[in-house]
Design an enzyme around this catalytic site. Structure first.
Site, PDB file in Angstrom:
ATOM      1  N   GLU A 179       1.064  -0.808  -0.064  1.00 48.39           N
ATOM      2  CA  GLU A 179      -0.152  -0.497  -0.163  1.00 48.39           C
ATOM      3  C   GLU A 179       0.997   0.910   0.010  1.00 48.39           C
ATOM      4  OE1 GLU A 179      -3.025  -0.461   3.076  1.00 48.39           O
ATOM      5  OE2 GLU A 179      -2.734   2.444   3.636  1.00 48.39           O
ATOM      6  N   LYS A 203     -11.173  -0.391   6.201  1.00 48.41           N
ATOM      7  CA  LYS A 203      -9.989  -0.392   6.922  1.00 48.41           C
ATOM      8  C   LYS A 203     -10.552   0.254   8.347  1.00 48.41           C
ATOM      9  CE  LYS A 203      -5.235   1.966   7.203  1.00 48.41           C
ATOM     10  NZ  LYS A 203      -4.040   2.517   6.203  1.00 48.41           N
ATOM     11  N   ARG A 245       2.342   9.970   1.132  1.00 46.99           N
ATOM     12  CA  ARG A 245       2.234  10.344   2.089  1.00 46.99           C
ATOM     13  C   ARG A 245       3.582  11.642   1.434  1.00 46.99           C
ATOM     14  NH1 ARG A 245       1.684   7.261   7.480  1.00 46.99           N
ATOM     15  NH2 ARG A 245      -0.535   6.559   7.129  1.00 46.99           N
TER      16      ARG A 245
HETATM   17  C1  3PG Z   1      -1.053   3.841   7.950  1.00 43.24           C
HETATM   18  O1  3PG Z   1      -1.821   5.027   7.480  1.00 43.24           O
HETATM   19  O2  3PG Z   1      -1.750   2.570   7.930  1.00 43.24           O
HETATM   20  C2  3PG Z   1      -0.463   3.928   9.124  1.00 43.24           C
HETATM   21  O3  3PG Z   1      -0.072   4.802  10.265  1.00 43.24           O
HETATM   22  C3  3PG Z   1      -0.123   2.810   9.631  1.00 43.24           C
HETATM   23  O4  3PG Z   1      -0.017   2.147  10.851  1.00 43.24           O
HETATM   24  P1  3PG Z   1       1.140   1.603  11.281  1.00 43.24           P
HETATM   25  O5  3PG Z   1       2.404   2.558  11.370  1.00 43.24           O
HETATM   26  O6  3PG Z   1       0.888   2.443  13.591  1.00 43.24           O
HETATM   27  O7  3PG Z   1       1.914   0.320  11.459  1.00 43.24           O
END
Ligand code: 3PG
Length: 209
Positions: free
Chosen positions: A40, A129, A44
């Site tokens: 995914e 999600k 960002r």
């Molecule tokens: C996302 O956007 O899905 C999260 O930032 C992932 O979460 P994590 O870094 O706690 O795994």
């Protein structure tokens, strides 16, 4: 195999942030080598569309490449144009849903309340999600939400790692867990792709894959 079947089979969705597009190749290769051939790739960073393009062109035959942190229709279109096979957003947005439905691409919106889930269902979406999972009550909340929404499946993300992933995957309505623990920024920046392969393999073994 469609995106849902692929995700259900692998059970882990690595949330990837690529700062330098040159890392895309090595990172996708590490995910494949590590037995988690899904990415995914998040919007960002500004190179996300290019990274999605490289990943889908070079690895599309063996891995599922999607876009994450998609927060508007424009990004969704850009992701799909560059080969994304699924779109994930931190919340639910009708404009993103419309783009995905038109393109026939799976949309996985972030929802944590019954109202948000109902909005997603109304637009035809069944994979949610649950984000940020640990902040919104984790396993207990997902179990409670699964009662009224029997058709819905969840990909909890946020605060999941090798220590707690099996607590989530034990829930019937959870088809996979998302997370960034196997693709930490520091490992990518330092070029420690072997370490990424190792953490991926550990994750696969922990979930019994
Ligand atoms: C996302 O956007 O899905 C999260 O930032 C992932 O979460 P994590 O870094 O706690 O795994």
């Amino acid at each position: 195999m469609n995106a849902r079947e692929f995700i259900e089979r692998i059970k882990i969705v690595p949330v990837v942030k690529i700062d330098d597009v040159k890392d895309t190749d090595a990172l996708m290769n590490a995910l494949c080598e590590g037995g988690i051939p899904i990415a995914e790739i998040t919007f960002r960073t500004s190179c996300a569309p290019e990274a999605i393009k490289i990943a889908s062109q070079k690895y599309g035959d063996k891995m599922l490449v999607g876009a994450g942190t998609v927060i508007n229709a424009e990004q969704a279109k850009l992701a799909i144009q560059n080969g994304a096979q699924f779109i994930v957003s931190p919340g639910f947005a009708k404009e993103i849903s419309d783009v995905c439905n038109k393109a026939g691409i799976s949309y996985v919106p972030g929802c944590v309340t019954p109202t948000e889930i109902m909005a997603a269902i109304a637009c035809g979406h069944k994979i949610i999600k649950f984000f940020p999972a640990s902040n919104y009550g984790g396993v207990a909340t997902i179990k409670a939400l699964s009662a009224p929404f029997g058709d819905i499946v969840f990909i909890p993300t946020g605060g999941i790692n090798a220590n707690n992933i099996n607590d989530f995957l034990a829930v019937k309505s959870i088809i996979a867990c998302g997370g960034s623990w196997m693709v930490k920024d520091s490992l990518v920046k330092e070029g420690k792709f072997d370490e990424i392969v190792k953490i991926c393999k550990e994750a696969v073994s922990i979930i019994g894959g």
